[in-house]
Design an enzyme around this catalytic site. Sequence first.
Site, PDB file in Angstrom:
ATOM      1  N   ASN A 161      -9.006   7.789  10.582  1.00  0.00           N
ATOM      2  CA  ASN A 161      -8.609   9.159  10.273  1.00  0.00           C
ATOM      3  C   ASN A 161      -9.391   9.617   9.042  1.00  0.00           C
ATOM      4  OD1 ASN A 161      -7.183  11.414  11.021  1.00  0.00           O
ATOM      5  ND2 ASN A 161      -5.605  11.009   9.491  1.00  0.00           N
ATOM      6  N   GLY A 162      -9.514   8.720   8.049  1.00  0.00           N
ATOM      7  CA  GLY A 162     -10.478   8.923   6.970  1.00  0.00           C
ATOM      8  C   GLY A 162     -11.761   8.197   7.356  1.00  0.00           C
ATOM      9  N   ARG A 202      -2.602  -2.014  -3.344  1.00  0.00           N
ATOM     10  CA  ARG A 202      -3.785  -1.172  -3.156  1.00  0.00           C
ATOM     11  C   ARG A 202      -3.609   0.046  -4.055  1.00  0.00           C
ATOM     12  NH1 ARG A 202      -5.100   3.174   1.430  1.00  0.00           N
ATOM     13  NH2 ARG A 202      -7.258   3.516   0.875  1.00  0.00           N
ATOM     14  N   ARG A 248     -10.320  16.153   7.425  1.00  0.00           N
ATOM     15  CA  ARG A 248     -11.166  16.517   6.271  1.00  0.00           C
ATOM     16  C   ARG A 248     -12.553  16.927   6.752  1.00  0.00           C
ATOM     17  NH1 ARG A 248     -10.111  11.161   2.846  1.00  0.00           N
ATOM     18  NH2 ARG A 248      -8.538  10.715   4.401  1.00  0.00           N
ATOM     19  N   GLU A 267      -7.786  -4.790   5.514  1.00  0.00           N
ATOM     20  CA  GLU A 267      -7.677  -4.497   4.085  1.00  0.00           C
ATOM     21  C   GLU A 267      -6.583  -5.323   3.430  1.00  0.00           C
ATOM     22  OE1 GLU A 267      -7.892  -0.289   5.437  1.00  0.00           O
ATOM     23  OE2 GLU A 267      -8.679   0.052   3.436  1.00  0.00           O
ATOM     24  N   ILE A 291     -11.515   4.365  14.994  1.00  0.00           N
ATOM     25  CA  ILE A 291     -12.556   4.915  15.876  1.00  0.00           C
ATOM     26  C   ILE A 291     -13.700   3.915  16.044  1.00  0.00           C
ATOM     27  CG2 ILE A 291     -14.301   6.740  16.089  1.00  0.00           C
ATOM     28  CD1 ILE A 291     -12.304   8.626  14.616  1.00  0.00           C
ATOM     29  N   ASN A 345       0.882  -1.173   0.000  1.00  0.00           N
ATOM     30  CA  ASN A 345       0.000   0.000   0.000  1.00  0.00           C
ATOM     31  C   ASN A 345       0.920   1.223   0.000  1.00  0.00           C
ATOM     32  OD1 ASN A 345      -1.760   2.047   0.528  1.00  0.00           O
ATOM     33  ND2 ASN A 345      -2.673   1.101   2.346  1.00  0.00           N
ATOM     34  N   GLU A 369     -13.740   0.754  15.767  1.00  0.00           N
ATOM     35  CA  GLU A 369     -13.373  -0.464  16.491  1.00  0.00           C
ATOM     36  C   GLU A 369     -13.110  -0.208  17.968  1.00  0.00           C
ATOM     37  OE1 GLU A 369      -9.990  -2.229  14.420  1.00  0.00           O
ATOM     38  OE2 GLU A 369     -10.982  -1.812  12.517  1.00  0.00           O
ATOM     39  N   LYS A 383       2.963   0.804   3.341  1.00  0.00           N
ATOM     40  CA  LYS A 383       2.551  -0.221   4.295  1.00  0.00           C
ATOM     41  C   LYS A 383       2.668  -1.555   3.574  1.00  0.00           C
ATOM     42  CE  LYS A 383      -1.306  -0.482   7.351  1.00  0.00           C
ATOM     43  NZ  LYS A 383      -2.706  -0.176   7.554  1.00  0.00           N
ATOM     44  N   HIS A 422     -12.376   3.455   0.147  1.00  0.00           N
ATOM     45  CA  HIS A 422     -12.335   2.473   1.237  1.00  0.00           C
ATOM     46  C   HIS A 422     -13.025   1.170   0.812  1.00  0.00           C
ATOM     47  CE1 HIS A 422     -12.087   5.849   4.511  1.00  0.00           C
ATOM     48  NE2 HIS A 422     -10.888   5.416   4.219  1.00  0.00           N
ATOM     49  N   ASP A 437      -6.606  13.445  16.270  1.00  0.00           N
ATOM     50  CA  ASP A 437      -6.627  12.142  16.938  1.00  0.00           C
ATOM     51  C   ASP A 437      -7.746  12.124  17.973  1.00  0.00           C
ATOM     52  OD1 ASP A 437      -6.011   9.987  18.769  1.00  0.00           O
ATOM     53  OD2 ASP A 437      -4.086   9.864  17.746  1.00  0.00           O
TER      54      ASP A 437
HETATM   55  P1  AMP Z   1      -7.235   4.609  11.564  1.00  0.00           P
HETATM   56  O1  AMP Z   1      -7.079   5.685  10.522  1.00  0.00           O
HETATM   57  O2  AMP Z   1      -8.228   3.545  11.182  1.00  0.00           O
HETATM   58  O3  AMP Z   1      -5.924   4.052  12.047  1.00  0.00           O
HETATM   59  O4  AMP Z   1      -7.890   5.321  12.857  1.00  0.00           O
HETATM   60  C1  AMP Z   1      -7.263   6.399  13.498  1.00  0.00           C
HETATM   61  C2  AMP Z   1      -8.254   7.035  14.462  1.00  0.00           C
HETATM   62  O5  AMP Z   1      -8.693   6.048  15.423  1.00  0.00           O
HETATM   63  C3  AMP Z   1      -7.650   8.171  15.278  1.00  0.00           C
HETATM   64  O6  AMP Z   1      -8.567   9.246  15.362  1.00  0.00           O
HETATM   65  C4  AMP Z   1      -7.487   7.556  16.647  1.00  0.00           C
HETATM   66  O7  AMP Z   1      -7.561   8.511  17.659  1.00  0.00           O
HETATM   67  C5  AMP Z   1      -8.679   6.626  16.708  1.00  0.00           C
HETATM   68  N1  AMP Z   1      -8.499   5.636  17.770  1.00  0.00           N
HETATM   69  C6  AMP Z   1      -7.634   4.607  17.820  1.00  0.00           C
HETATM   70  N2  AMP Z   1      -7.731   3.959  19.000  1.00  0.00           N
HETATM   71  C7  AMP Z   1      -8.683   4.617  19.731  1.00  0.00           C
HETATM   72  C8  AMP Z   1      -9.255   4.443  21.031  1.00  0.00           C
HETATM   73  N3  AMP Z   1      -8.841   3.483  21.852  1.00  0.00           N
HETATM   74  N4  AMP Z   1     -10.220   5.311  21.421  1.00  0.00           N
HETATM   75  C9  AMP Z   1     -10.635   6.299  20.603  1.00  0.00           C
HETATM   76  N5  AMP Z   1     -10.136   6.514  19.363  1.00  0.00           N
HETATM   77  C10 AMP Z   1      -9.183   5.686  18.931  1.00  0.00           C
END
Ligand code: AMP
Length: 410
Positions: free
Chosen positions: A221-222, A102, A251, A396, A342, A28, A344, A35, A191, A293
């Site tokens: 994040n997205g 990807r 975004r 993914e 988020i 990726n 998960e 990645k 996605h 974050d």
């Molecule tokens: P990703 O792009 O799928 O890696 O997700 C990143 C987002 O997930 C960021 O906003 C992180 O703050 C959020 N995130 C990851 N772990 C947690 C958690 N335990 N509680 C709340 N948000 C989380």
Amino acid sequence: MSDSVSNTTFSDRNSGKSDLINPTLVLNCGSSSIKYALISEDESTRITGLAENLGLDTARIKHTTLNGEKLEITIPGGRHELALQKILALLEQYHFVAVGHRVVHGGREYSKAVRVDAHVLEEVKRLKILAPLHNPANALGIEAVQAIYPDIPQVVVFDTAFHQTMPAVAYRYPIPKALYEEEKIRRYGFHGTSHAYVSERASHITTAKGPHGWLTAHLGNGCSAAAVYDGKSLDTSMGLTPLEGLMMGTRSGDVDPGLHIHLKRLLGMSLEEINDMLNNDSGLLGISGLSNDLRTIEQAANEGHVDAQLAIEIFCYRAGKYLASLSCALPEFTGIVFTGGIGENSVTTRARILDVMRHFGIKFSEDKNKSLFGGGEGSFHDEDSSIELWVIPTDEECQIAKETRQTLGF
Ligand code: AMP
């Protein structure tokens, strides 16, 4: 250019090889990162890693071996080509049989994964008009592998492909027809590998009778949501670009299309500046003024930070409102699947989003919701809930490896 290895225990070079039968390498390639994952044929074993900060003095490869050991290889100033050479050298001993990439944008041409040939590579490059940051990096990855392993088959798995089943009613914008016919201006969605993976997994583990209609909420994040019925995407929140739809880390998601001309007139901003602001300075970061974050924002909100509290409220309100509207695309509504960092992990975000959808007759157990985080998979709806609720960690890489093998007939 020098490189150094800070943890020199290469014990994986000679151990556990037998676990990685006929592995597929998944790449990726982003604008400044790569990645990667090497995944065994039966998907039970993998080696993973990340090359990051490419082009900067801090460029490095973080590699996790088959035994779980962590290596860090610094490649100061190293770009994609050098990072890929190092990654391929680390993985060569496992004799991967195929490489799956990807690729962010497949335009209107690709509705499924395809084997790479000269034409496909040209198309990936040409489609940079629709994904200027991503498609050129994806093409670099393909060429780097071709240069070192010309005989290994490569496949591209497009982020947009899964959504090619959307009907015109969902993918057309209400703008002049010629822009669609001549310039391919339409909604594509992104996605796709994640929405495909979690909806397929939900259909596999539910006891509900099919065909199933899922709303999949990829919140990281997205962020994007999709309406998937009987394995087919019928609508999704992202559009021509990954800017449309839900509020995200940096975004904005949906804004009034009149915002651009207004900001130009009011502040003299250029289109590039407005685009940059909507992509990089908005979303959770823009409202909270703190971070993109969610963990940082949740902590600040708990400490009484008013803008952090509002950022979370808007994020959840917009996500709930979008899910409610996407439910209109489904002939039947089996349930919602939460995924992404988020989706998960943030128990409170899931609960708040469902609270926004309060007219749907959704009932869930707070304790079961609380028990699902950190990679856990499971449902948290009550028996008398109108729909099912699932948390399914996305994978993914696994989906790309699977589609790569299927495309090659392995
Ligand atoms: P990703 O792009 O799928 O890696 O997700 C990143 C987002 O997930 C960021 O906003 C992180 O703050 C959020 N995130 C990851 N772990 C947690 C958690 N335990 N509680 C709340 N948000 C989380």
